[in-house]
Design an enzyme around this catalytic site. Sequence first.
Site, mmCIF file in Angstrom:
data_model
loop_
_atom_site.group_PDB
_atom_site.id
_atom_site.type_symbol
_atom_site.label_atom_id
_atom_site.label_comp_id
_atom_site.label_asym_id
_atom_site.label_seq_id
_atom_site.Cartn_x
_atom_site.Cartn_y
_atom_site.Cartn_z
ATOM 1 N N HIS A 139 10.869 8.356 -15.386
ATOM 2 C CA HIS A 139 12.100 7.607 -15.108
ATOM 3 C C HIS A 139 13.336 8.482 -15.302
ATOM 4 C CE1 HIS A 139 14.499 3.790 -15.090
ATOM 5 N NE2 HIS A 139 15.320 4.537 -15.806
ATOM 6 N N GLU A 140 13.439 9.115 -16.476
ATOM 7 C CA GLU A 140 14.639 9.897 -16.778
ATOM 8 C C GLU A 140 14.736 11.140 -15.893
ATOM 9 O OE1 GLU A 140 16.895 8.557 -18.353
ATOM 10 O OE2 GLU A 140 15.795 6.965 -19.378
ATOM 11 N N HIS B 94 16.410 10.236 -12.630
ATOM 12 C CA HIS B 94 17.877 10.311 -12.736
ATOM 13 C C HIS B 94 18.353 11.762 -12.618
ATOM 14 C CE1 HIS B 94 18.654 6.167 -13.770
ATOM 15 N NE2 HIS B 94 17.907 6.202 -14.851
#
Length: 591
Positions: A384-385, A388
């Site tokens: 997820h990170e 980003h």
Amino acid sequence: MSKNRNEVSENLKWRMSDIFKDDDEFENLLNDVSKRIDFSKYEGKLSDEKVLLEVLKEMDKVEYDLEKLDVYAYMKKDLDTRDSAAAAMLSKVENVVVQYSAGISFIIPEITALDEAKLKAIIANPDFKDYDYSLKRILQNKPHVLSKESETVLAMGGQVFGGFHDIFTMIDNADLPFPEIEVDGEKVKVTHGMYGVLLQSENREVREKAFKAYYKAYISLINTIAATYIGSVNTDVYLSRVKKYESCLDQALSGEDVPKIVYENLLESVNEALPLVHRYIADRKKILGVDELHMWDIYTPLVENSDIKLDYEDAFKLVKEGLAPLGEEYGALLQKAHDEGWIDVEETEGKRSGAYSISVYALPHPYVLLNYQKTSHDVFTIAHELGHSMHSYKSEATQPKAKADYKIFVAEVASTVNEVLLLKYLLKNSEDKKLKKYLCSYYLDMIRTTLFRQTMFAEFEYVAHTAAEKGQPLTKDWLSEKYLELNKKYYGKDIVSDEEISYEWARIPHFYRAFYVYKYATGIISAISIAERIYKEGQPAIDDYFRFLSSGGSDSPVELLKLAGVDLTKKDAFASAMKSFEDTLNEFENI
């Protein structure tokens, strides 16, 4: 027990020297930029295109340095929240930022005051190509800008208008009488964080006690909370009318350049797909083996002891394998993040909890903060990170500074694409039926909570604001009645919509930032649609997705999503997300 920072291997820490070699270099730049924040010599001269261009470029230079300083101090503080020196560094930067913001406050009003023909000519001028989208936004907002005197009055009231959020924050964190319940013979305080833990308990009696006690606390303050929320809604109505918008929704969507059809498509598509949620709820009731399913039963895991327990290095390798459909270039960037100090991995004494990705144009690359533990959630957090981070990295490498920063509307798209791709990889390559069932359940609950539940919140906001705009008096009973109706509609007949759930609206802090929550739903819809397309079409879909990742904030977020094949002004992407939910539900039931 958390480690001390000196016990952590260097390859698992941020390489802060990529930003500043030491704190002296930080201080030197801060002193330098402090001398460059006075823009008063430009005031009253922005009708001259040469002066305007000079101002915009000088702002870029100042903001470049301020952002670099701010992020460095912010990151240092998060590595050890007890570090008073880091807190002081951040405070010094913030003071300069406040002075700078005050010093340039004349610029947007002065540009807005230019006549329409002049603004259009500036936008068309190739010299302003880096700023054409932000100038178009100023032109779009021109009909909603009042006289200088009126705008000054509204600006002076900003703290008052935003006060309802502050009031609710105090109620929710300082005044709420957090109850205690007995768990295994011991008293446990049901705080916000503990409430989520208790609702996942295998012990149904514990879940019920936590649910009823937690809502009893909110009900004890319901008159005050209702008055606060009603005041917030009425303020939204007032400001939208003063600023000459058609509605509160129109004003909120205008802020991010999103057409109303997107909101309408979301509500319509989700309402059409509610039978799928009802089916999943019926499955949950059957699996749990209860005569009556209650609202305190919808977060407890359906599959026990199927957590993915991996050391960080193995978890990172798994993430890379799961994201292999994005190609070799993407995989090489992931490895670069691993090898070159982009990621701070381990939980250490004083370190900020949770996880995030942070990046600004001035940094050489993004940074990711983790507090990695051997859980499935933390494996997905890596993916997820880094989603980003890759979005920021690609945008900042491609766009000029003025266009590099993407809007919140698309902020969760790349991160969720990574989660969906990783989940699909695990489902495809796992032979363990129990793990497959767990992964299906994980995905179904991700969609239920991020897409369907957030859309229910969005529909509640729409109902409340529309009623207020029509002169309907809002009361705690009316709000609770409308919320209960929505809860019954969204969850269906196989669950008891307990009386307490009618007060759920009273505990949602996002409601004090009107029409924000729908972005969670459109974000996951866009991400699922992109991930499904990548699996089906391969390289053409990947190329389109990379164009989106590289687009930053160069246009309306809805237009930029079209680069990746997602058109939220139509219903195809919504249908794709619902089909993904249905396919996973079928697989879950078949297992």
